[in-house]
Scaffold this motif. Sequence first.
Motif, PDB file in Angstrom:
ATOM      1  N   VAL A 172       0.833  -1.205   0.000  1.00 43.82           N
ATOM      2  CA  VAL A 172       0.000   0.000   0.000  1.00 43.82           C
ATOM      3  C   VAL A 172       0.869   1.256   0.000  1.00 43.82           C
ATOM      4  O   VAL A 172       0.630   2.203  -0.766  1.00 43.82           O
ATOM      5  N   HIS A 173       1.899   1.278   0.843  1.00 42.37           N
ATOM      6  CA  HIS A 173       2.776   2.448   0.891  1.00 42.37           C
ATOM      7  C   HIS A 173       3.516   2.637  -0.444  1.00 42.37           C
ATOM      8  O   HIS A 173       3.750   3.779  -0.868  1.00 42.37           O
ATOM      9  N   GLU A 174       3.864   1.544  -1.094  1.00 43.60           N
ATOM     10  CA  GLU A 174       4.545   1.636  -2.379  1.00 43.60           C
ATOM     11  C   GLU A 174       3.609   2.190  -3.452  1.00 43.60           C
ATOM     12  O   GLU A 174       4.016   3.014  -4.287  1.00 43.60           O
ATOM     13  N   ILE A 175       2.364   1.755  -3.455  1.00 38.27           N
ATOM     14  CA  ILE A 175       1.378   2.303  -4.404  1.00 38.27           C
ATOM     15  C   ILE A 175       1.259   3.815  -4.222  1.00 38.27           C
ATOM     16  O   ILE A 175       1.292   4.583  -5.191  1.00 38.27           O
ATOM     17  N   VAL A 176       1.124   4.228  -2.970  1.00 37.02           N
ATOM     18  CA  VAL A 176       0.980   5.659  -2.670  1.00 37.02           C
ATOM     19  C   VAL A 176       2.213   6.434  -3.129  1.00 37.02           C
ATOM     20  O   VAL A 176       2.108   7.526  -3.711  1.00 37.02           O
ATOM     21  N   ARG A 177       3.392   5.880  -2.892  1.00 39.34           N
ATOM     22  CA  ARG A 177       4.625   6.568  -3.270  1.00 39.34           C
ATOM     23  C   ARG A 177       4.712   6.793  -4.785  1.00 39.34           C
ATOM     24  O   ARG A 177       5.173   7.851  -5.237  1.00 39.34           O
ATOM     25  N   HIS A 178       4.248   5.852  -5.557  1.00 39.17           N
ATOM     26  CA  HIS A 178       4.328   5.982  -7.015  1.00 39.17           C
ATOM     27  C   HIS A 178       3.231   6.871  -7.596  1.00 39.17           C
ATOM     28  O   HIS A 178       3.447   7.511  -8.636  1.00 39.17           O
ATOM     29  N   LEU A 179       2.066   6.922  -6.964  1.00 36.66           N
ATOM     30  CA  LEU A 179       0.933   7.621  -7.572  1.00 36.66           C
ATOM     31  C   LEU A 179       0.663   9.006  -6.986  1.00 36.66           C
ATOM     32  O   LEU A 179       0.129   9.875  -7.689  1.00 36.66           O
ATOM     33  N   ARG A 180       0.989   9.224  -5.728  1.00 37.97           N
ATOM     34  CA  ARG A 180       0.646  10.501  -5.105  1.00 37.97           C
ATOM     35  C   ARG A 180       1.372  11.642  -5.809  1.00 37.97           C
ATOM     36  O   ARG A 180       2.577  11.583  -6.033  1.00 37.97           O
ATOM     37  N   GLY A 181       0.600  12.664  -6.170  1.00 39.19           N
ATOM     38  CA  GLY A 181       1.154  13.804  -6.882  1.00 39.19           C
ATOM     39  C   GLY A 181       1.146  13.651  -8.385  1.00 39.19           C
ATOM     40  O   GLY A 181       1.407  14.612  -9.112  1.00 39.19           O
ATOM     41  N   ARG A 182       0.844  12.425  -8.874  1.00 43.11           N
ATOM     42  CA  ARG A 182       0.800  12.189 -10.321  1.00 43.11           C
ATOM     43  C   ARG A 182      -0.622  12.047 -10.851  1.00 43.11           C
ATOM     44  O   ARG A 182      -0.892  12.378 -12.006  1.00 43.11           O
ATOM     45  N   ILE A 183      -1.521  11.533 -10.020  1.00 42.02           N
ATOM     46  CA  ILE A 183      -2.890  11.290 -10.452  1.00 42.02           C
ATOM     47  C   ILE A 183      -3.776  11.253  -9.209  1.00 42.02           C
ATOM     48  O   ILE A 183      -3.317  10.863  -8.115  1.00 42.02           O
ATOM     49  N   ALA A 184      -5.017  11.674  -9.343  1.00 40.25           N
ATOM     50  CA  ALA A 184      -5.972  11.544  -8.237  1.00 40.25           C
ATOM     51  C   ALA A 184      -6.392  10.086  -8.145  1.00 40.25           C
ATOM     52  O   ALA A 184      -6.913   9.528  -9.108  1.00 40.25           O
ATOM     53  N   PHE A 185      -6.175   9.464  -7.004  1.00 39.92           N
ATOM     54  CA  PHE A 185      -6.385   8.012  -6.913  1.00 39.92           C
ATOM     55  C   PHE A 185      -6.910   7.625  -5.540  1.00 39.92           C
ATOM     56  O   PHE A 185      -6.859   8.396  -4.580  1.00 39.92           O
ATOM     57  N   GLU A 186      -7.389   6.410  -5.470  1.00 34.19           N
ATOM     58  CA  GLU A 186      -7.721   5.758  -4.214  1.00 34.19           C
ATOM     59  C   GLU A 186      -7.192   4.328  -4.272  1.00 34.19           C
ATOM     60  O   GLU A 186      -6.974   3.781  -5.361  1.00 34.19           O
ATOM     61  N   VAL A 187      -6.955   3.747  -3.114  1.00 33.60           N
ATOM     62  CA  VAL A 187      -6.580   2.339  -3.015  1.00 33.60           C
ATOM     63  C   VAL A 187      -7.720   1.625  -2.306  1.00 33.60           C
ATOM     64  O   VAL A 187      -8.096   2.000  -1.188  1.00 33.60           O
ATOM     65  N   VAL A 188      -8.269   0.611  -2.947  1.00 35.59           N
ATOM     66  CA  VAL A 188      -9.374  -0.155  -2.383  1.00 35.59           C
ATOM     67  C   VAL A 188      -8.868  -1.565  -2.103  1.00 35.59           C
ATOM     68  O   VAL A 188      -8.640  -2.347  -3.034  1.00 35.59           O
ATOM     69  N   CYS A 189      -8.667  -1.886  -0.841  1.00 35.48           N
ATOM     70  CA  CYS A 189      -8.219  -3.227  -0.452  1.00 35.48           C
ATOM     71  C   CYS A 189      -9.421  -4.039   0.023  1.00 35.48           C
ATOM     72  O   CYS A 189     -10.245  -3.541   0.795  1.00 35.48           O
ATOM     73  N   VAL A 190      -9.487  -5.279  -0.445  1.00 38.90           N
ATOM     74  CA  VAL A 190     -10.578  -6.174  -0.051  1.00 38.90           C
ATOM     75  C   VAL A 190      -9.969  -7.400   0.613  1.00 38.90           C
ATOM     76  O   VAL A 190      -9.241  -8.172  -0.019  1.00 38.90           O
ATOM     77  N   ASP A 191     -10.253  -7.554   1.894  1.00 44.04           N
ATOM     78  CA  ASP A 191      -9.758  -8.717   2.633  1.00 44.04           C
ATOM     79  C   ASP A 191     -10.736  -9.872   2.478  1.00 44.04           C
ATOM     80  O   ASP A 191     -11.915  -9.760   2.834  1.00 44.04           O
ATOM     81  N   ASP A 192     -10.234 -10.994   1.963  1.00 44.82           N
ATOM     82  CA  ASP A 192     -11.084 -12.154   1.706  1.00 44.82           C
ATOM     83  C   ASP A 192     -11.070 -13.109   2.903  1.00 44.82           C
ATOM     84  O   ASP A 192     -10.667 -14.260   2.795  1.00 44.82           O
ATOM     85  N   ARG A 193     -11.496 -12.582   4.031  1.00 45.06           N
ATOM     86  CA  ARG A 193     -11.612 -13.379   5.267  1.00 45.06           C
ATOM     87  C   ARG A 193     -10.272 -14.000   5.686  1.00 45.06           C
ATOM     88  O   ARG A 193     -10.156 -15.195   5.949  1.00 45.06           O
ATOM     89  N   SER A 194      -9.258 -13.152   5.746  1.00 41.47           N
ATOM     90  CA  SER A 194      -7.952 -13.619   6.207  1.00 41.47           C
ATOM     91  C   SER A 194      -8.026 -14.056   7.666  1.00 41.47           C
ATOM     92  O   SER A 194      -8.837 -13.538   8.445  1.00 41.47           O
ATOM     93  N   ASP A 195      -7.142 -14.977   8.050  1.00 44.28           N
ATOM     94  CA  ASP A 195      -7.103 -15.411   9.445  1.00 44.28           C
ATOM     95  C   ASP A 195      -5.711 -15.252  10.051  1.00 44.28           C
ATOM     96  O   ASP A 195      -5.383 -15.884  11.054  1.00 44.28           O
ATOM     97  N   ASP A 196      -4.893 -14.386   9.433  1.00 47.89           N
ATOM     98  CA  ASP A 196      -3.525 -14.189   9.924  1.00 47.89           C
ATOM     99  C   ASP A 196      -3.272 -12.771  10.434  1.00 47.89           C
ATOM    100  O   ASP A 196      -2.131 -12.415  10.723  1.00 47.89           O
ATOM    101  N   GLY A 197      -4.316 -11.960  10.549  1.00 47.89           N
ATOM    102  CA  GLY A 197      -4.145 -10.595  11.016  1.00 47.89           C
ATOM    103  C   GLY A 197      -4.073  -9.558   9.908  1.00 47.89           C
ATOM    104  O   GLY A 197      -3.873  -8.366  10.192  1.00 47.89           O
ATOM    105  N   THR A 198      -4.250  -9.980   8.659  1.00 42.82           N
ATOM    106  CA  THR A 198      -4.222  -9.032   7.537  1.00 42.82           C
ATOM    107  C   THR A 198      -5.254  -7.919   7.733  1.00 42.82           C
ATOM    108  O   THR A 198      -4.981  -6.732   7.487  1.00 42.82           O
ATOM    109  N   ARG A 199      -6.427  -8.299   8.194  1.00 43.73           N
ATOM    110  CA  ARG A 199      -7.506  -7.311   8.364  1.00 43.73           C
ATOM    111  C   ARG A 199      -7.123  -6.255   9.398  1.00 43.73           C
ATOM    112  O   ARG A 199      -7.410  -5.062   9.220  1.00 43.73           O
TER     113      ARG A 199
END
Length: 244
Positions: A21-48
Amino acid sequence: MTSLSVVVPAFNERENIAPLVHEIVRHLRGRIAFEVVCVDDRSDDGTRDVLARLTGEVPELRVFAHQRRSGQSAAIRTGVKQAQSAWIATLDGDGQNDPADILRLLEARDRADPRTRLFAGWRVDRQDSAGKRWASRWANGIRRRLLHDATPDTGCGIKLFERAAFLDLPYFDHMHRYLPALMQRAGWATASIPVAHRPRRWGRSKYGNLGRALVGLRDLFGVSWLISRSHVTAVSEIRGGGAG
């Protein structure tokens, strides 16, 4: 106005998701208006939990969670439906796709014919095990012979497509592996763009070669049947007065 929505499906990617996520932001911020939409598919390791904390650090981030495990195609579709932009970029949650390539896909879109509604990443230097690379070549070869989609790599997670065109496609589990053929079936052009591929840093792949091959064959025959039963009809609007 949001110009791009980056959709990231995630399942058990606790170590990978925050750096991505931080890498996406670093490449796109200031270049294009964007959002990051993360979808957790019922992880059980703490991803959520990691994603929940990230929402306080990254203002462009929105997080959605499946209440039951539904698979990668369902997670992508959830993200696309929640997205606020007319164009969608997708990345796998494992960090093997390079977010810098989003800009390459956007440049390809800006140069392309307007009828091209999907730009699919093409991993020219795969960083996977020999067995996984062999299985992918075998599956891609069979797919191209049956579907004639002229796409060298449909398994690459990084793609750019129009939201409306995607949502108009028939939905089924594993559909994300057949997006070029499905887009072409709908009458749109597609393009394959060479992109980078990186080794997985943490965790392990969620797919075994044999299981993916067996499911893939069933899906492949289904998509082949769907294409054989389809045609695109041109539509024009009639304006003016009625018969006098």
